[in-house]
Design an enzyme around this catalytic site. Structure first.
Site, short mmCIF file in Angstrom:
data_model
loop_
_atom_site.label_atom_id
_atom_site.label_comp_id
_atom_site.label_asym_id
_atom_site.label_seq_id
_atom_site.Cartn_x
_atom_site.Cartn_y
_atom_site.Cartn_z
N HIS A 440 7.36 55.38 33.83
CA HIS A 440 7.38 56.39 32.75
C HIS A 440 8.63 57.17 32.20
CE1 HIS A 440 6.66 60.10 35.14
NE2 HIS A 440 6.22 59.40 35.70
N CYS A 459 5.00 57.68 41.03
CA CYS A 459 5.52 56.96 39.98
C CYS A 459 6.98 56.93 39.95
CB CYS A 459 4.74 57.34 38.62
SG CYS A 459 2.94 57.03 38.75
#
Length: 548
Positions: A440, A459
């Site tokens: 992301h 992440c």
């Protein structure tokens, strides 16, 4: 481990001089001494004893039981046919060469002792099955590794592509043995280059290494003295600097240091500071251990990676798009912090879609471990997050007594609506998985300037997420940038499916070859390679030196 040839079932076992010669040669190859052969021939009517022995010996293995039941309990390794002989010889060569491939040596002493004691077809049947088991063990080790990743570290959640043992053994009996055994190994260019570097480092060790380690803590252009000379000599030994008699830190040495820094994930400023000298002083033994770990990791991922795939090397803090073996896009990344469950796991999956203007659904672990304590102290803390009940309704914080909840009883979800300040930035790339890991954007752009970039909850954050999106979408639209920007400017959360899913591989390599020669090394930031190396040593893998 290898067993000797025996007669065709319709003949006395040791009836031919050629068979005796084969037995002697095989025994010498294994032990250096000939086998003691049974003096009495075994008659044809004793065939059933061989078959019964094979069935009994194979009964402890589902694969071997199915294999020999399917072939009528006939020998495939221990008869006197040319094919059986070729199988034995090919397996013997492969097993003996195992250490050269980075595998532990195979202990054949017990099996050799049992071979020398064979006096009946029942003994022979046991030898046949042991030979087949040796093949299966070697095939699995060379093809998909000697270790089970999940037993080494909780972050190693990779699903190794184990092959069906029955199919592997059956296909072996139908193929050219030597060629088949070669094809079991990973066919990737990376694997071949790692083996080449392994052999190179073994020669370096045989010659005594790269010389004296460099003293001091910093050297820069214009410096001179003994430390500079030692640095020069070590750079020459490692191949970064041509032969030189210079005693000052000149332009050539600066260029060599910069190349070394680039190859080791360091800021390429041409100054040999502490971090650079720490890496310069790493010995060939440690580098060779990294190569052996990388070979094992390469076997864990011995499968088609995808003509197009995303390759995220956690230790390199990078994310790449690979098309037909060529890097077509690359960006810096931020990975999970080196703390507890924040370390990014290693696994492969498929990217299915991207989300433009995403809502951040705060993971439960973050909500109760980080935000709940904040809100218990101040109900208005983390005001950028919406409090949502189980029915999806936004809850007014003024009506909630956060002190009455624990991490287990907290009944709400936390969400951050799409915005420039959203923790996920303006786009996320989804390959749905049970670890809740994805790629992301991020509003924290300054972190990409750091040399070591381990700051996330697990992440993978991308420095150039828009360009990454354009590269992915270029396969399905003629104007990927225009398409993306139109969705972005709407301000509305949009899910964009990828018409063709893209494999994603989250890997962890501290040793990576360069296609045009040479190696790149990275620091073992999570300590995972150290654990793998310890496990390989427990298996019997050793550092080897050649020459000297």
């Amino acid at each position: 481990m290898l067993f000797f040839p025996v007669s065709r079932l319709s003949q006395p076992r040791f009836a031919h001089k050629s068979l005796k010669a084969g037995l002697l040669a095989m025994s010498l190859a294994l032990t250096g001494a000939p086998l003691v052969l049974a003096p009495a021939p075994v008659q044809a009517q004793q065939v059933s004893a061989f078959m019964q022995s094979v069935a009994e010996a194979a009964s402890s293995s589902k694969v071997l039981s199915e294999f020999y039941r399917a072939n009528g309990y006939k020998p495939v390794f221990t008869d006197n046919s040319a094919r059986a002989k070729a199988r034995r010889q090919a397996l013997l060569r492969a097993v003996n060469a195992a250490p050269a491939k980075g595998l532990a040596p195979y202990d054949t002493s017990l099996l050799v002792a049992n071979l020398r004691a064979i006096k009946s077809d029942r003994d022979l049947g046991r030898a046949e099955v042991a030979m087949a088991q040796l093949f299966l063990d070697y095939a699995r080790d060379i093809q998909t590794g000697q270790l089970v990743p999940s037993r080494i570290d909780s972050g190693l959640v990779r699903q190794v592509p184990y092959r069906d043992g029955l199919a592997v053994l059956t296909n072996f009996t139908k193929s050219n043995p030597q060629a088949y055994l070669r094809k079991l190994e990973p066919s990737s260019p990376e694997y071949a280059r790692l083996l080449k570097e392994k052999a190179n480092l073994e020669q370096v060790l045989g010659k005594g290494g790269w010389g004296q380690t460099v003293p001091g803590s910093k050297y820069e252009p214009g410096d001179s003295g003994n430390g500079v000379v030692i640095l020069r000599n070590r750079l020459m030994a490692m191949g970064y600097l041509p032969r030189s008699a210079a005693t000052t830190y000149d332009a050539k040495m600066q260029k060599a240091v910069q190349q070394f820094q680039m190859d080791h994930g360091l800021t390429a400023d041409g100054v040999a500071g502490k971090a650079t000298l720490d890496e310069v002083n790493v010995g060939p033994e440690k580098r060779l251990a990294s190569i052996l770990v990388a070979l094992e990791r390469e076997r864990w991922i011995n499968m088609p990676l995808g003509e197009r795939h995303v390759w995220v090397n956690l230790t390199d803090f990078s994310a790449k798009i690979i098309d037909d073996g060529r890097v077509t896009f690359e960006t810096r990344s931020v990975i999970g912090q080196n703390v507890g469950d924040r370390r990014s796991p290693e696994f492969s999956d498929e990217m299915e879609h991207l989300v433009i203007n995403p809502t951040w659904n705060v993971p439960r672990s973050i909500a109760v471990k980080e935000y709940l304590p904040m809100m218990q102290k101040n109900p208005n803390a983390a005001g950028h997050l919406r409090l949502v009940d189980s029915r999806g309704r936004t809850v007014n914080r003024a009506n909630v007594d956060f002190s009455q909840y624990t991490s287990r009883s907290f009944p709400f979800n936390l969400k951050q609506p799409p915005s420039n300040r959203n923790a996920l930035g303006l786009v996320k790339f989804m390959f749905p998985n049970k670890y809740n890991i994805y790629l992301h954007d991020t509003p924290s752009k300054s972190l990409f300037g750091r040399e070591v970039r381990a700051f996330s909850h697990g992440c993978i954050r991308l420095q150039q997420p828009f360009d990454f999106a354009y590269a992915l979408l270029a396969k399905q639209t003629s104007d990927p940038e225009g398409f993306f920007q139109a969705k972005l400017k709407s301000g509305v959360e949009s899910v964009v499916p990828l018409e063709k899913h893209v494999p994603v591989h989250l890997i962890y390599r501290t040793a990576v070859s360069k296609p045009k020669g040479g190696m790149e090394y990275r620091r073992d930031i999570y300590g995972r390679d150290a654990k793998i190396w310890a496990a390989l040593q427990n298996k019997g893998v050793q550092l080897r030196s050649v020459g000297g």
